[in-house]
Design an enzyme around this catalytic site. Structure first.
Site, PDB file in Angstrom:
ATOM      1  CB  CYS A 128     -26.144  35.531 -48.566  1.00 16.09           C
ATOM      2  SG  CYS A 128     -25.783  36.329 -46.978  1.00 16.09           S
ATOM      3  N   GLY A 129     -26.631  32.677 -46.535  1.00 13.44           N
ATOM      4  CA  GLY A 129     -27.539  32.104 -45.551  1.00 13.44           C
ATOM      5  C   GLY A 129     -28.133  33.132 -44.617  1.00 13.44           C
ATOM      6  CG  HIS A 130     -27.197  36.317 -41.083  1.00 17.64           C
ATOM      7  ND1 HIS A 130     -26.602  37.425 -40.537  1.00 17.64           N
ATOM      8  CD2 HIS A 130     -28.265  36.047 -40.288  1.00 17.64           C
ATOM      9  CE1 HIS A 130     -27.270  37.802 -39.456  1.00 17.64           C
ATOM     10  NE2 HIS A 130     -28.281  36.978 -39.285  1.00 17.64           N
ATOM     11  CG  ASP A 170     -20.660  36.824 -42.725  1.00 19.77           C
ATOM     12  OD1 ASP A 170     -21.424  37.471 -41.981  1.00 19.77           O
ATOM     13  OD2 ASP A 170     -21.044  35.914 -43.483  1.00 19.77           O
ATOM     14  N   GLY A 208     -24.029  31.862 -43.012  1.00 21.77           N
ATOM     15  CA  GLY A 208     -24.999  30.795 -43.185  1.00 21.77           C
ATOM     16  C   GLY A 208     -24.613  29.766 -44.224  1.00 21.77           C
TER      17      GLY A 208
END
Length: 340
Positions: free
Chosen positions: A52-54, A253, A258
């Site tokens: 998970c980027g964020h 999302d 991300g």
């Protein structure tokens, strides 16, 4: 802690009345080895995600803010981060000035090398270099019961995504009012695509479709921002796109996603629609200034038979509260529920 107990905590936090269908969270854990700084396992309404980027941006924002405030007792795994901090380095910073610290995050998808920018008070931004991203299977035709034949591309960006251009959905827009259609379509496409036996060539534990990225080009004056490409000083316009990513079991999302941004970068580069180091400005569905900046930093290794790229994604997160959740054994709703 046993797996059953961990998953019970996940359900308690994600399910109503403490959470909701779109809730997302993480368990902070130790890094894989002494070379790492912090580890993380992300979770959602369906279980656990590989990346998970964020979430990574949010995790490091919270963690380094704790270091800046001297609140290492917030979590047992923060002490390792403090070895990178020197209070004297920020004591004399002029207003508006900042510093950057390099930290690593171990997620199920692999180790992410991150740059955390901060001033004397708080974190102001986070960039992460993702694990190698690649187009897994381009131009897959699937049949939707409502929308007919659709073409998607399966891309890996730390998790597997199906990307779908909104040009194929002329009756639907990337707007809040049409989210029910996009959620319904994601719930239909996900099991259809997973029948293809999607898995990472180097690690079969990384498998299945995590989400569907619905995207569109944005044509505005902002999209004509120019960025410098490489050392030769060539200038090209930044590419701007908007997306909404529906993941897990119909979760939406709120960020531009991300790891999904890495997936889009990999596909755009593969299609020769984005140059090396050219910037993608990736917008979310929110009307506020919610965006990530992404670039393909370099070409990576061949993953199986798939050429990969290394991407860099930059964004920000902000602390908004601290909560304490409790569980009463006499509560009839138990671990909680979803309404749909």
């Amino acid at each position: 802690m046993e797996t059953k107990e961990v998953d019970r905590i996940r359900r308690l936090l994600v399910n109503e009345p403490r959470g909701h269908k779109d809730m997302y969270g993480c368990f902070v854990v130790a890094p894989d080895d002494d070379a790492g700084d912090i580890g993380v396992v992300f979770f959602h309404n369906e279980g656990y995600s590989t990346a998970c980027g964020h979430g990574t941006i949010a995790l490091l924002t919270w963690a380094w803010n704790c270091v800046l405030r001297g609140q290492l007792d917030e979590n047992e795994h923060l002490a390792r981060l403090s070895q990178h901090f020197n209070a004297e380095q920020i004591s004399d910073l002029p207003p508006g000035a900042g510093r950057t610290v390099q930290l690593s995050v171990d997620a199920p998808s692999g180790r992410l090398l991150c740059d955390v920018t901060y001033n004397s008070k708080k974190v102001t931004g986070v960039s992460f270099h993702n694990v190698p991203s690649f187009v897994y299977e381009p131009d897959v035709v699937v049949n939707s019961s409502f929308f007919g034949h659709l073409t998607v591309t399966i891309v890996y960006g730390g998790a597997f995504y199906a990307t779908l251009s909104m040009d194929q959905l002329p009756s639907v827009s990337l707007a809040k009012k049409d989210l029910p259609y996009l959620i319904g379509l994601q719930r239909e496409l996900k099991p259809l695509l997973e029948k293809r036996g999607i898995s990472h060539p180097h690690d079969p534990r990384l498998n299945g479709i995590y989400g569907v990225i619905f995207w569109e080009n944005v044509s505005t004056s902002a999209a004509r921002e120019e960025v410098e490409i490489g050392s030769v000083g060539q200038h090209v316009p930044a590419l701007m796109q908007r997306n909404v990513t529906v993941f897990a079991d119909g979760a939406v999302d709120r960020s531009p996603c991300g790891s999904g941004t890495s997936a889009r970068l990999a596909e755009l580069y593969w299609r020769e629609s984005l140059a090396l180091e050219q910037e993608l400005i990736h917008l979310s569905l929110l009307e506020v200034n919610s965006k990530f900046h992404g670039t393909v930093v370099r070409e990576g290794d061949i993953i199986g038979s798939h050429p990969s790229v290394v991407t860099r994604v930059t964004g920000s997160a902000f602390e908004c509260g601290k909560s304490a959740f409790v569980f009463d054994a006499e509560d009839e709703v138990g671990e909680g529920f979803f309404m749909g």
